[in-house]
Design a protein around this motif. Structure first.
Motif, PDB file in Angstrom:
ATOM      1  N   LYS A 111       0.846  -1.207   0.000  1.00 21.87           N
ATOM      2  CA  LYS A 111       0.000   0.000   0.000  1.00 21.87           C
ATOM      3  C   LYS A 111       0.872   1.244   0.000  1.00 21.87           C
ATOM      4  CE  LYS A 111      -4.600  -0.350   1.854  1.00 21.87           C
ATOM      5  NZ  LYS A 111      -5.448  -0.303   3.032  1.00 21.87           N
ATOM      6  N   SER A 112       1.929   1.211   0.809  1.00 21.26           N
ATOM      7  CA  SER A 112       2.759   2.416   0.898  1.00 21.26           C
ATOM      8  C   SER A 112       3.542   2.622  -0.407  1.00 21.26           C
ATOM      9  CB  SER A 112       3.636   2.350   2.162  1.00 21.26           C
ATOM     10  OG  SER A 112       4.972   2.177   1.840  1.00 21.26           O
ATOM     11  N   LEU A 113       3.972   1.534  -1.044  1.00 16.77           N
ATOM     12  CA  LEU A 113       4.691   1.680  -2.327  1.00 16.77           C
ATOM     13  C   LEU A 113       3.759   2.212  -3.422  1.00 16.77           C
ATOM     14  CD1 LEU A 113       6.922  -1.544  -2.295  1.00 16.77           C
ATOM     15  CD2 LEU A 113       7.688   0.818  -2.029  1.00 16.77           C
ATOM     16  N   ILE A 114       2.507   1.751  -3.408  1.00 22.78           N
ATOM     17  CA  ILE A 114       1.531   2.210  -4.410  1.00 22.78           C
ATOM     18  C   ILE A 114       1.245   3.701  -4.213  1.00 22.78           C
ATOM     19  CG2 ILE A 114      -0.951   2.078  -5.018  1.00 22.78           C
ATOM     20  CD1 ILE A 114       0.484  -0.080  -6.401  1.00 22.78           C
ATOM     21  N   ALA A 115       1.098   4.096  -2.938  1.00 26.51           N
ATOM     22  CA  ALA A 115       0.806   5.511  -2.652  1.00 26.51           C
ATOM     23  C   ALA A 115       1.971   6.380  -3.131  1.00 26.51           C
ATOM     24  CB  ALA A 115       0.570   5.696  -1.157  1.00 26.51           C
ATOM     25  N   ASP A 116       3.191   5.899  -2.901  1.00 24.23           N
ATOM     26  CA  ASP A 116       4.381   6.633  -3.321  1.00 24.23           C
ATOM     27  C   ASP A 116       4.404   6.790  -4.856  1.00 24.23           C
ATOM     28  OD1 ASP A 116       6.871   7.804  -2.563  1.00 24.23           O
ATOM     29  OD2 ASP A 116       7.858   6.097  -3.536  1.00 24.23           O
ATOM     30  N   ARG A 117       4.093   5.674  -5.543  1.00 27.53           N
ATOM     31  CA  ARG A 117       4.074   5.680  -7.011  1.00 27.53           C
ATOM     32  C   ARG A 117       3.036   6.685  -7.527  1.00 27.53           C
ATOM     33  NH1 ARG A 117       5.864   1.908 -10.933  1.00 27.53           N
ATOM     34  NH2 ARG A 117       7.010   0.683  -9.438  1.00 27.53           N
ATOM     35  N   LYS A 118       1.820   6.636  -6.897  1.00 23.92           N
ATOM     36  CA  LYS A 118       0.741   7.531  -7.352  1.00 23.92           C
ATOM     37  C   LYS A 118       1.114   8.995  -7.168  1.00 23.92           C
ATOM     38  CE  LYS A 118      -3.443   4.772  -6.962  1.00 23.92           C
ATOM     39  NZ  LYS A 118      -4.394   4.246  -5.990  1.00 23.92           N
ATOM     40  N   SER A 119       1.911   9.271  -6.120  1.00 21.31           N
ATOM     41  CA  SER A 119       2.254  10.672  -5.855  1.00 21.31           C
ATOM     42  C   SER A 119       3.372  11.161  -6.783  1.00 21.31           C
ATOM     43  CB  SER A 119       2.670  10.846  -4.395  1.00 21.31           C
ATOM     44  OG  SER A 119       3.946  10.255  -4.203  1.00 21.31           O
ATOM     45  N   LYS A 120       4.089  10.229  -7.424  1.00 18.28           N
ATOM     46  CA  LYS A 120       5.258  10.646  -8.218  1.00 18.28           C
ATOM     47  C   LYS A 120       5.136  10.414  -9.718  1.00 18.28           C
ATOM     48  CE  LYS A 120       8.586  10.035  -4.504  1.00 18.28           C
ATOM     49  NZ  LYS A 120       9.283   8.992  -3.796  1.00 18.28           N
ATOM     50  N   GLN A 121       4.212   9.521 -10.129  1.00 13.79           N
ATOM     51  CA  GLN A 121       4.185   9.149 -11.552  1.00 13.79           C
ATOM     52  C   GLN A 121       2.856   9.536 -12.212  1.00 13.79           C
ATOM     53  OE1 GLN A 121       5.095   4.941 -11.828  1.00 13.79           O
ATOM     54  NE2 GLN A 121       7.228   5.243 -11.202  1.00 13.79           N
ATOM     55  N   PRO A 122       2.904   9.959 -13.472  1.00  9.41           N
ATOM     56  CA  PRO A 122       1.670  10.346 -14.176  1.00  9.41           C
ATOM     57  C   PRO A 122       0.909   9.108 -14.654  1.00  9.41           C
ATOM     58  CG  PRO A 122       3.558  10.613 -15.624  1.00  9.41           C
ATOM     59  CD  PRO A 122       4.101  10.093 -14.331  1.00  9.41           C
ATOM     60  N   LEU A 123       0.293   8.398 -13.713  1.00  6.19           N
ATOM     61  CA  LEU A 123      -0.244   7.071 -14.031  1.00  6.19           C
ATOM     62  C   LEU A 123      -1.502   7.101 -14.900  1.00  6.19           C
ATOM     63  CD1 LEU A 123       0.354   5.254 -10.621  1.00  6.19           C
ATOM     64  CD2 LEU A 123       1.779   5.249 -12.662  1.00  6.19           C
ATOM     65  N   SER A 124      -2.153   8.278 -14.982  1.00 11.70           N
ATOM     66  CA  SER A 124      -3.359   8.300 -15.821  1.00 11.70           C
ATOM     67  C   SER A 124      -3.033   8.710 -17.262  1.00 11.70           C
ATOM     68  CB  SER A 124      -4.406   9.232 -15.206  1.00 11.70           C
ATOM     69  OG  SER A 124      -3.821  10.491 -15.027  1.00 11.70           O
ATOM     70  N   SER A 125      -1.754   8.981 -17.546  1.00 13.30           N
ATOM     71  CA  SER A 125      -1.385   9.359 -18.928  1.00 13.30           C
ATOM     72  C   SER A 125      -0.795   8.160 -19.671  1.00 13.30           C
ATOM     73  CB  SER A 125      -0.315  10.454 -18.902  1.00 13.30           C
ATOM     74  OG  SER A 125      -0.774  11.570 -18.193  1.00 13.30           O
ATOM     75  N   TYR A 126      -0.825   8.252 -21.005  1.00 10.78           N
ATOM     76  CA  TYR A 126      -0.188   7.213 -21.819  1.00 10.78           C
ATOM     77  C   TYR A 126       1.327   7.401 -21.771  1.00 10.78           C
ATOM     78  CZ  TYR A 126      -4.856   6.927 -23.954  1.00 10.78           C
ATOM     79  OH  TYR A 126      -6.192   6.806 -24.171  1.00 10.78           O
ATOM     80  N   SER A 127       2.049   6.363 -21.373  1.00 13.07           N
ATOM     81  CA  SER A 127       3.515   6.461 -21.324  1.00 13.07           C
ATOM     82  C   SER A 127       4.096   5.058 -21.377  1.00 13.07           C
ATOM     83  CB  SER A 127       3.965   7.143 -20.019  1.00 13.07           C
ATOM     84  OG  SER A 127       4.000   6.203 -18.953  1.00 13.07           O
TER      85      SER A 127
END
Ligand SMILES: Cc1cc2nc3c(=O)[nH]c(=O)nc-3n(C[C@H](O)[C@H](O)[C@H](O)COP(=O)(O)OP(=O)(O)OC[C@H]3O[C@@H](n4cnc5c(N)ncnc54)[C@H](O)[C@@H]3O)c2cc1C
Length: 301
Positions: A205-221
């Protein structure tokens, strides 16, 4: 070439798609058509496809889930193989060992480990893609990489032979493995250890939260475009070179994570390639460091 391939692959009964737009199979949503995208369901199908390609000298590309790829606008000539329809089985094969098919999702494997109270895969939570792609890329984060948990990998060589390769013979290094070119990864044994499901879940959970705060996960990349140079971060260098938000067409250096290039909607591979060249040139001119691509660039102009 699609018409010639229709005749050549007529007797192969698994699912086939001719002249298939590859943008639909890539997280960048970019890429021209593949002459033939084919979905073998077992090792016999796969071997037959490899034999035909070898005998007729047809080029071959193995697709995972397309999350680390920039497929060029001219598409891919020859045959693209996806293990997405077969090769997806994940099973416990020893007390603390899981055997996972290359066509399974890495996140399916992560969830399977959690469900079975096995620890060691937490680092991989949130990394998109297939098990096969993760092995080829030695996917990971600073918390761990595939090489830390792999015991051995089963492959099929380009002449149809199935071999098991031990971890120490795979030549894993940072976002790299040394599988022989043309080999298809079929499955891997991963060694984990007994853990407490609540602790495993908490870490994830903490790794996912960290990822969500740092990566543009809703964009195509396709995730990080460049490898981090030793003792530094590609994103930091790109930002220092003043390229945050810099764009070519619809390809943009992400404001949220400067080592990501995002497709705002209609970027072409040509736009992304131009942007990659500009980023490399400016970082080199301003900071003196040569960035190396982490993403795999495939296909024809
Ligand atoms: C939002 C986002 C976040 C990401 N975060 C991370 C991260 O934290 N860490 C990280 O390491 N990566 C990250 N990535 C990159 C990517 O997810 C990984 O590299 C992933 O392991 C690629 O798997 P794939 O199945 O999509 O492979 P693909 O992109 O389809 O292919 C990658 C390479 O593997 C080869 N390949 C795939 N399957 C096989 C097979 N069965 N046999 C032989 N060759 C094969 C392909 O030919 C290609 O050369 C991220 C990507 C995105 C979009």
């Amino acid at each position: 070439m699609s018409n010639e391939l229709k005749a050549v692959f007529e007797d192969i009964s698994c699912k086939k798609k001719f002249n298939e737009p590859m943008r639909n199979y890539a997280s960048f949503r970019i890429g021209g058509n593949a002459d033939l995208l084919i979905f073998p369901e077992d090792t016999d199908d796969l071997r037959n496809i490899l034999y035909i390609c070898r005998d007729k000298k047809i080029p071959l590309f193995i697709l995972g889930f397309g999350t680390n790829l920039l497929i060029k606008d001219g598409g891919i000539r020859g045959v693209v193989i996806s293990l997405n329809k077969g090769f997806r089985e994940i099973r416990i094969t020893d007390d603390e060992m899981i055997t996972a098919g290359a066509g399974a999702g890495l996140q399916t494997l992560v969830s399977f480990a959690l469900k079975n109270g096995l620890s060691g895969m937490e680092f991989a939570v949130g990394i998109p893609g297939s098990v096969g792609g993760a092995l080829i890329m030695n996917a990971g984060t600073r918390d761990g990489e595939m090489k830390d948990i792999v015991k051995s990998v089963k492959i099929m060589t380009d002449d149809g032979e199935v071999k098991v390769i031990k971890r120490e013979d795979i030549g894993f290094s940072y976002r790299h493995s040394d599988f022989q070119s043309g080999s298809v990864v079929l499955e891997a044994d991963v060694i984990l250890r007994r853990g407490n499901s609540r602790d495993i879940k908490k870490k994830m959970k903490s790794l996912i939260a960290d990822r969500k705060s740092k990566q543009p996960l809703s964009s195509y990349s396709a995730g990080s475009v460049f490898k981090n140079p030793s003792n530094d971060f590609a994103g930091r260098l790109i930002e220092s070179a003043g390229l945050k938000g810099f764009s070519v067409g619809d390809a943009v250096v992400s404001e949220m994570h400067t080592n990501f290039i995002v497709n705002r909607g209609n970027a072409t591979a040509g736009d992304v390639l131009k942007l990659i060249e500009i980023v490399k040139e400016r970082v080199f001119t301003k900071i003196g460091i040569s960035l190396e691509e982490e993403i795999k660039i495939v296909g024809e102009e």
